[in-house]
Design a protein around this motif. Structure first.
Motif, short mmCIF file in Angstrom:
data_model
loop_
_atom_site.label_atom_id
_atom_site.label_comp_id
_atom_site.label_asym_id
_atom_site.label_seq_id
_atom_site.Cartn_x
_atom_site.Cartn_y
_atom_site.Cartn_z
N GLN A 59 -4.88 -1.10 -1.62
CA GLN A 59 -4.15 -2.18 -0.91
C GLN A 59 -3.94 -3.28 -1.79
OE1 GLN A 59 -5.57 -4.33 2.73
NE2 GLN A 59 -4.12 -2.96 3.49
N ILE A 60 -3.16 -4.02 -1.79
CA ILE A 60 -2.93 -5.21 -2.43
C ILE A 60 -2.28 -6.29 -1.42
CG2 ILE A 60 -2.00 -6.56 -4.46
CD1 ILE A 60 -1.91 -4.07 -6.17
N GLY B 50 -13.07 -6.46 -2.51
CA GLY B 50 -11.89 -6.43 -3.42
C GLY B 50 -12.08 -7.38 -4.64
N TRP C 115 -9.67 -10.77 -6.47
CA TRP C 115 -8.55 -11.62 -6.82
C TRP C 115 -8.25 -11.69 -8.21
CZ3 TRP C 115 -9.23 -17.44 -4.93
CH2 TRP C 115 -8.33 -18.10 -5.19
N GLU D 274 0.73 -1.28 0.06
CA GLU D 274 -0.08 0.04 0.06
C GLU D 274 0.89 1.29 -0.11
OE1 GLU D 274 -2.38 -0.59 3.60
OE2 GLU D 274 -0.91 -0.60 4.66
N TYR E 162 -6.58 -7.49 -4.40
CA TYR E 162 -6.74 -5.97 -4.10
C TYR E 162 -7.89 -5.74 -3.28
CZ TYR E 162 -4.11 -5.29 -8.62
OH TYR E 162 -3.06 -5.57 -9.71
N THR F 192 -0.56 -9.92 -1.56
CA THR F 192 0.11 -10.95 -2.78
C THR F 192 0.21 -12.29 -2.09
OG1 THR F 192 1.36 -9.18 -3.74
CG2 THR F 192 1.87 -11.68 -4.12
N LEU G 92 2.93 0.57 -3.45
CA LEU G 92 2.14 0.36 -4.71
C LEU G 92 3.13 1.01 -5.97
CD1 LEU G 92 -1.50 1.46 -3.85
CD2 LEU G 92 -0.45 -0.89 -4.03
N PHE H 73 -3.22 -11.94 -6.40
CA PHE H 73 -2.99 -10.51 -5.92
C PHE H 73 -4.50 -10.25 -5.34
CE2 PHE H 73 0.10 -11.07 -9.26
CZ PHE H 73 1.35 -10.46 -8.40
N PRO I 55 -1.27 -1.72 -10.22
CA PRO I 55 -1.28 -1.62 -9.06
C PRO I 55 -2.24 -0.44 -8.32
CG PRO I 55 0.87 -2.11 -9.59
CD PRO I 55 0.19 -1.72 -10.56
#
Length: 184
Positions: free
Chosen positions: A88-89, A129, A131, A51, A159, A91, A55, A157, A83
């Motif tokens: 926020q992502i 989010g 995927w 984040e 998101y 992984t 990013l 990932f 990104p």
């Protein structure tokens, strides 16, 4: 929202803004992921939370990987922007280990369950989010930049953020199309 309602109405949302989960909400998301089915208690997963300035770093990794693959200028720009689709992502990485009783496929499925559990926990708390995988998840340059081991696999990932729009109504599915019964 009760658990059954959450599960049967699960949906992804790809238009996400701040705020992203933090504090107790983010802890709940991580803990939900850690409860995924895990044959042999291998805990074959790891997480990278990205984040803020992170990013921008992930954007450079994606952009460089696209350039190295000889993608078009348009695709390189698309990779660089990826990104920034969410604040926020997470992984999710399957940390595969050789095991005499637990095959790689089960470890990958466990990591997949982690992503689903985390997305459900986010949605239960008012976030949402999507995927994503795409070529980014399989690219050796990105894996190297994220300092993954040779056998590690990015399973997604995730998101995360706050939905910026009303998410589309999910399509109805007829269970008869998917179920075979063996009664006798």
């Amino acid at each position: 929202m009760d658990a059954i309602d959450l599960l049967i109405n699960r949906h992804s949302c790809n238009q996400l803004i701040s705020p992203a989960p933090s504090g107790e909400a983010l802890d709940n998301i991580i803990h939900a992921g850690l409860r995924a089915p895990d044959h042999g208690a291998l805990t074959p997963w790891r997480f990278i939370i990205t984040e803020g300035e992170g990013l921008k770093t992930l954007s450079r990794y994606f952009q460089d990987a696209a350039f190295n693959l000889g993608k078009t200028e348009k695709d390189v720009l698309k990779a660089a922007n990826a990104p920034f689709r969410a604040p926020q992502i997470i992984t999710v990485i399957a940390r595969i280990e050789d095991h005499p009783k637990i095959p790689e496929s089960e470890q990958l499925m466990s990591a997949g369950c982690v992503v689903m559990a985390m997305q459900m926990a986010a949605q239960a708390q008012g976030f949402n989010g999507i995927w994503r995988t795409g070529w980014f998840a399989y690219d050796s340059h990105i894996k190297q930049k994220l300092e993954l081991e040779d056998k590690d696999e990015i399973v997604g990932f995730l998101y995360l953020g706050t939905p910026d729009v009303s998410c589309k109504k999910i399509r109805e599915l007829n269970t008869d199309s998917f179920v075979t019964r063996m009664d006798n």
